[in-house]
Design a protein around this motif. Structure first.
Motif, PDB file in Angstrom:
ATOM      1  N   THR A  81      11.613 -21.595 -41.844  1.00 39.25           N
ATOM      2  CA  THR A  81      11.474 -22.378 -43.076  1.00 39.25           C
ATOM      3  C   THR A  81      11.745 -21.516 -44.295  1.00 39.25           C
ATOM      4  O   THR A  81      12.318 -21.978 -45.279  1.00 39.25           O
ATOM      5  CB  THR A  81      10.078 -23.002 -43.140  1.00 39.25           C
ATOM      6  OG1 THR A  81       9.729 -23.521 -41.851  1.00 39.25           O
ATOM      7  CG2 THR A  81      10.042 -24.125 -44.145  1.00 39.25           C
ATOM      8  N   VAL A  82      11.349 -20.260 -44.232  1.00 37.64           N
ATOM      9  CA  VAL A  82      11.626 -19.364 -45.360  1.00 37.64           C
ATOM     10  C   VAL A  82      13.131 -19.189 -45.536  1.00 37.64           C
ATOM     11  O   VAL A  82      13.639 -19.192 -46.656  1.00 37.64           O
ATOM     12  CB  VAL A  82      10.964 -17.983 -45.142  1.00 37.64           C
ATOM     13  CG1 VAL A  82      11.556 -16.955 -46.093  1.00 37.64           C
ATOM     14  CG2 VAL A  82       9.464 -18.084 -45.350  1.00 37.64           C
ATOM     15  N   LEU A  83      13.815 -19.071 -44.436  1.00 37.58           N
ATOM     16  CA  LEU A  83      15.237 -18.727 -44.535  1.00 37.58           C
ATOM     17  C   LEU A  83      16.120 -19.892 -44.953  1.00 37.58           C
ATOM     18  O   LEU A  83      17.241 -19.678 -45.410  1.00 37.58           O
ATOM     19  CB  LEU A  83      15.720 -18.168 -43.201  1.00 37.58           C
ATOM     20  CG  LEU A  83      15.074 -16.828 -42.834  1.00 37.58           C
ATOM     21  CD1 LEU A  83      15.662 -16.285 -41.562  1.00 37.58           C
ATOM     22  CD2 LEU A  83      15.265 -15.837 -43.979  1.00 37.58           C
ATOM     23  N   VAL A  84      15.611 -21.102 -44.795  1.00 38.06           N
ATOM     24  CA  VAL A  84      16.425 -22.253 -45.164  1.00 38.06           C
ATOM     25  C   VAL A  84      16.904 -22.110 -46.601  1.00 38.06           C
ATOM     26  O   VAL A  84      16.119 -21.902 -47.513  1.00 38.06           O
ATOM     27  CB  VAL A  84      15.618 -23.559 -45.021  1.00 38.06           C
ATOM     28  CG1 VAL A  84      16.334 -24.703 -45.732  1.00 38.06           C
ATOM     29  CG2 VAL A  84      15.412 -23.891 -43.558  1.00 38.06           C
ATOM     30  N   ARG A  85      18.181 -22.235 -46.812  1.00 38.22           N
ATOM     31  CA  ARG A  85      18.782 -22.244 -48.140  1.00 38.22           C
ATOM     32  C   ARG A  85      18.794 -20.878 -48.816  1.00 38.22           C
ATOM     33  O   ARG A  85      19.425 -20.722 -49.846  1.00 38.22           O
ATOM     34  CB  ARG A  85      18.090 -23.252 -49.060  1.00 38.22           C
ATOM     35  CG  ARG A  85      18.405 -24.703 -48.695  1.00 38.22           C
ATOM     36  CD  ARG A  85      17.991 -25.648 -49.814  1.00 38.22           C
ATOM     37  NE  ARG A  85      18.568 -25.283 -51.070  1.00 38.22           N
ATOM     38  CZ  ARG A  85      17.891 -24.831 -52.118  1.00 38.22           C
ATOM     39  NH1 ARG A  85      16.598 -24.703 -52.052  1.00 38.22           N
ATOM     40  NH2 ARG A  85      18.497 -24.513 -53.214  1.00 38.22           N
ATOM     41  N   LEU A  86      18.108 -19.890 -48.261  1.00 36.16           N
ATOM     42  CA  LEU A  86      18.032 -18.610 -48.960  1.00 36.16           C
ATOM     43  C   LEU A  86      19.373 -17.910 -48.962  1.00 36.16           C
ATOM     44  O   LEU A  86      19.827 -17.413 -49.987  1.00 36.16           O
ATOM     45  CB  LEU A  86      16.984 -17.715 -48.306  1.00 36.16           C
ATOM     46  CG  LEU A  86      15.741 -17.458 -49.141  1.00 36.16           C
ATOM     47  CD1 LEU A  86      14.842 -16.461 -48.463  1.00 36.16           C
ATOM     48  CD2 LEU A  86      16.118 -16.990 -50.528  1.00 36.16           C
ATOM     49  N   ASP A  87      20.004 -17.888 -47.800  1.00 31.12           N
ATOM     50  CA  ASP A  87      21.233 -17.112 -47.694  1.00 31.12           C
ATOM     51  C   ASP A  87      22.360 -17.726 -48.508  1.00 31.12           C
ATOM     52  O   ASP A  87      23.056 -17.041 -49.250  1.00 31.12           O
ATOM     53  CB  ASP A  87      21.630 -17.000 -46.222  1.00 31.12           C
ATOM     54  CG  ASP A  87      20.670 -16.093 -45.473  1.00 31.12           C
ATOM     55  OD1 ASP A  87      20.293 -15.059 -46.045  1.00 31.12           O
ATOM     56  OD2 ASP A  87      20.302 -16.420 -44.348  1.00 31.12           O
ATOM     57  N   GLU A  88      22.497 -19.022 -48.368  1.00 31.60           N
ATOM     58  CA  GLU A  88      23.583 -19.669 -49.109  1.00 31.60           C
ATOM     59  C   GLU A  88      23.472 -19.383 -50.593  1.00 31.60           C
ATOM     60  O   GLU A  88      24.450 -19.144 -51.280  1.00 31.60           O
ATOM     61  CB  GLU A  88      23.565 -21.182 -48.857  1.00 31.60           C
ATOM     62  CG  GLU A  88      22.272 -21.837 -49.325  1.00 31.60           C
ATOM     63  CD  GLU A  88      22.248 -23.342 -49.028  1.00 31.60           C
ATOM     64  OE1 GLU A  88      22.796 -24.088 -49.829  1.00 31.60           O
ATOM     65  OE2 GLU A  88      21.669 -23.738 -48.002  1.00 31.60           O
ATOM     66  N   LEU A  89      22.253 -19.381 -51.100  1.00 33.61           N
ATOM     67  CA  LEU A  89      22.055 -19.139 -52.517  1.00 33.61           C
ATOM     68  C   LEU A  89      22.503 -17.739 -52.899  1.00 33.61           C
ATOM     69  O   LEU A  89      23.220 -17.536 -53.874  1.00 33.61           O
ATOM     70  CB  LEU A  89      20.580 -19.320 -52.877  1.00 33.61           C
ATOM     71  CG  LEU A  89      20.090 -20.764 -52.915  1.00 33.61           C
ATOM     72  CD1 LEU A  89      18.597 -20.817 -53.133  1.00 33.61           C
ATOM     73  CD2 LEU A  89      20.827 -21.519 -54.010  1.00 33.61           C
ATOM     74  N   GLU A  90      22.095 -16.776 -52.087  1.00 35.75           N
ATOM     75  CA  GLU A  90      22.408 -15.400 -52.456  1.00 35.75           C
ATOM     76  C   GLU A  90      23.890 -15.111 -52.362  1.00 35.75           C
ATOM     77  O   GLU A  90      24.429 -14.331 -53.150  1.00 35.75           O
ATOM     78  CB  GLU A  90      21.625 -14.431 -51.568  1.00 35.75           C
ATOM     79  CG  GLU A  90      21.883 -12.987 -51.939  1.00 35.75           C
ATOM     80  CD  GLU A  90      20.788 -12.076 -51.415  1.00 35.75           C
ATOM     81  OE1 GLU A  90      20.853 -10.885 -51.677  1.00 35.75           O
ATOM     82  OE2 GLU A  90      19.884 -12.577 -50.734  1.00 35.75           O
ATOM     83  N   HIS A  91      24.544 -15.735 -51.400  1.00 33.20           N
ATOM     84  CA  HIS A  91      25.939 -15.395 -51.177  1.00 33.20           C
ATOM     85  C   HIS A  91      26.913 -16.167 -52.050  1.00 33.20           C
ATOM     86  O   HIS A  91      28.119 -15.995 -51.924  1.00 33.20           O
ATOM     87  CB  HIS A  91      26.289 -15.581 -49.696  1.00 33.20           C
ATOM     88  CG  HIS A  91      25.620 -14.563 -48.835  1.00 33.20           C
ATOM     89  ND1 HIS A  91      25.046 -14.852 -47.610  1.00 33.20           N
ATOM     90  CD2 HIS A  91      25.379 -13.249 -49.049  1.00 33.20           C
ATOM     91  CE1 HIS A  91      24.509 -13.759 -47.113  1.00 33.20           C
ATOM     92  NE2 HIS A  91      24.688 -12.771 -47.965  1.00 33.20           N
ATOM     93  N   ALA A  92      26.396 -17.001 -52.913  1.00 31.86           N
ATOM     94  CA  ALA A  92      27.282 -17.682 -53.837  1.00 31.86           C
ATOM     95  C   ALA A  92      28.001 -16.626 -54.677  1.00 31.86           C
ATOM     96  O   ALA A  92      27.401 -15.618 -55.061  1.00 31.86           O
ATOM     97  CB  ALA A  92      26.486 -18.625 -54.737  1.00 31.86           C
ATOM     98  N   PRO A  93      29.293 -16.848 -54.952  1.00 34.69           N
ATOM     99  CA  PRO A  93      30.068 -15.826 -55.666  1.00 34.69           C
ATOM    100  C   PRO A  93      29.568 -15.668 -57.092  1.00 34.69           C
ATOM    101  O   PRO A  93      29.142 -16.623 -57.728  1.00 34.69           O
ATOM    102  CB  PRO A  93      31.490 -16.403 -55.649  1.00 34.69           C
ATOM    103  CG  PRO A  93      31.280 -17.884 -55.541  1.00 34.69           C
ATOM    104  CD  PRO A  93      30.050 -18.071 -54.709  1.00 34.69           C
ATOM    105  N   HIS A  94      29.614 -14.461 -57.573  1.00 36.15           N
ATOM    106  CA  HIS A  94      29.166 -14.205 -58.931  1.00 36.15           C
ATOM    107  C   HIS A  94      30.160 -14.775 -59.930  1.00 36.15           C
ATOM    108  O   HIS A  94      31.361 -14.773 -59.720  1.00 36.15           O
ATOM    109  CB  HIS A  94      29.010 -12.699 -59.161  1.00 36.15           C
ATOM    110  CG  HIS A  94      27.682 -12.208 -58.748  1.00 36.15           C
ATOM    111  ND1 HIS A  94      26.979 -11.238 -59.407  1.00 36.15           N
ATOM    112  CD2 HIS A  94      26.886 -12.593 -57.724  1.00 36.15           C
ATOM    113  CE1 HIS A  94      25.835 -11.016 -58.801  1.00 36.15           C
ATOM    114  NE2 HIS A  94      25.757 -11.826 -57.768  1.00 36.15           N
ATOM    115  N   ASP A  95      29.615 -15.227 -61.015  1.00 34.14           N
ATOM    116  CA  ASP A  95      30.430 -15.762 -62.087  1.00 34.14           C
ATOM    117  C   ASP A  95      30.998 -14.594 -62.891  1.00 34.14           C
ATOM    118  O   ASP A  95      30.529 -13.475 -62.808  1.00 34.14           O
ATOM    119  CB  ASP A  95      29.551 -16.639 -62.977  1.00 34.14           C
ATOM    120  CG  ASP A  95      30.349 -17.744 -63.610  1.00 34.14           C
ATOM    121  OD1 ASP A  95      31.263 -17.405 -64.366  1.00 34.14           O
ATOM    122  OD2 ASP A  95      30.064 -18.908 -63.307  1.00 34.14           O
TER     123      ASP A  95
END
Lengths: 231, 231
Positions: A81-95
């Motif tokens: 449950t902790v990991l849900v959505r965590l990785d996708e958020l972090e790996h979003a490309p930087h602006d």
DNA sequence: TGTAAAAATGACTGACCGGTCAGTATCGTT
DNA sequence: AACGATACTGACCGGTCAGTCATTTTTACA
């Protein structure tokens, strides 16, 4: 007798593909989801395996086909449950733009910790800290520290661009994390949330960000005006 | 039968100080202290009454002479431990100088939440939230809200004196509370404390206060210089 | 010192629940 | 249809521990 809930549904339409092993993951997810609900309501000790089984629509014994024991189920439930959505958020490309980037990351974090699951996880992990210290370590690493690092990198970029001053650079991410996290936790506590009116999540975040920006705004050039503070 | 806590005091014996009932309070305190230690280590459910009894140096049955059951003992232990030192701090007379006053109150709060008991209480209360919601309410009221009110009054005084600007007045106490509380909790978590070096309590408080003051410093007069930010 | 009341004790009980496993149902294959 | 193989079931077992209470120890006082 027999089980009316699932039986008889899967008609043998020849065999489209051998999904024989598919149900394994489904069952696990089913049990994990039920475990989250049950544990959320009563905590690790007060939750009976029977309750989880009933919620998951399986028998108690079935749980033991997928998890060695109650504690392992708990641990795995937290982990996933902790990991849900965590990785996708972090790996979003930087602006390209530091300010936009900063705003985006803050919003992501705020969203993450304001999902209803988050305070529950926090409470559960906190509650079993002495018994499962490695879980609390996992949580600290994956949430607190990870996001602090991410925030700091955005803040540093803003400092380089001159949007933020250098004075409060050290530990700025920690401050922002503290503000956001504590506000999310307060929002999850009805007593506090009602008492000081934190119902509007967006408004709260804006308020926090305004405060943070005020602290980070570059100092004015050293014009030593003594007491110009009159309203 | 009858109430053992007060009875027997009005004995007209010529003994001046019948300490007959003194041990009652001592026993209670003894048991409460032991309960704190035991619960701190294992939480409400995992702690056995036998453990508390052994720590207190009494038999299990004795506990039931003073507390109706385990949960009541837990509740009472929390109540008393939370209240220790809280009242004396709040009732200290206000200083004439707003800034000194502010510093004193912040230091008191910081001290309070950095005592080793505090994170333990926080964890215990958090852990049993769904089961004993009135306890969490008590905790929120007595700690979070009470101190926020106190802080806000000091901050308002500083604003009146022109030390702090008006811009961030709304919710400033909440921000400060969030910063201090979250830092105290992080300091209590070895993983986080080690990872980002929060061992020196005074240094951490100074850092937080510096950040807070930066956010609260009055804005410079509206000299609309567009991009004067280049160091 | 005697004695009655209060306080303390700890062996005991019974509810509870995590975990097991012999038995049953279902599925895929021939 | 017949036959494993696999998934699932839920009654049961055994350990645990909150709470009880008959008995023992301590205290108060004459």
């Amino acid at each position: 007798m027999t089980d009316p809930s699932v039986t008889g549904v899967a008609r043998p339409t020849h065999k489209p593909d051998t999904r024989t092993r598919r149900p394994v993951e489904e069952r696990e997810a089913q049990i994990i989801d039920a475990a989250f609900l049950a544990f959320a309501e009563a905590g690790l000790d007060e939750t009976r395996l029977e309750d989880i089984a009933r919620l998951a629509g399986v028998a108690k014994g079935t749980i033991y086909l997928y998890f060695p024991n109650k504690e392992a189920l708990f641990r795995e439930m937290i982990r996933r449950t902790v990991l849900v959505r965590l990785d996708e958020l972090e790996h979003a490309p930087h602006d390209a733009d530091a300010v936009t980037d900063f705003a985006r990351v803050v919003r992501s974090y705020w969203q993450y910790i304001n999902e209803p699951q988050f305070p529950v996880l926090y409470r559960l992990v906190t509650g079993v800290l002495p018994r499962l210290p490695e879980l609390s370590q996992f949580f600290a690493e994956r949430v607190s520290l990870r996001w602090q690092r991410l925030l700091q990198s955005c803040i540093d970029a803003c400092i380089r661009d001159g949007v933020f001053g250098r004075e409060q650079a050290a530990g700025a991410a920690r401050m922002l994390h503290a503000l956001l996290m504590q506000h999310a936790l307060m929002r999850a506590n009805p007593t506090i949330c009602d008492a000081i009116g934190l119902h509007d999540a967006d408004a709260v975040m804006d308020r926090v960000l305004s405060f943070f920006r005020a602290a980070m705004r570059p100092s004015p050039p050293p014009t030593h005006a003594a007491d110009d503070s009159t309203h």
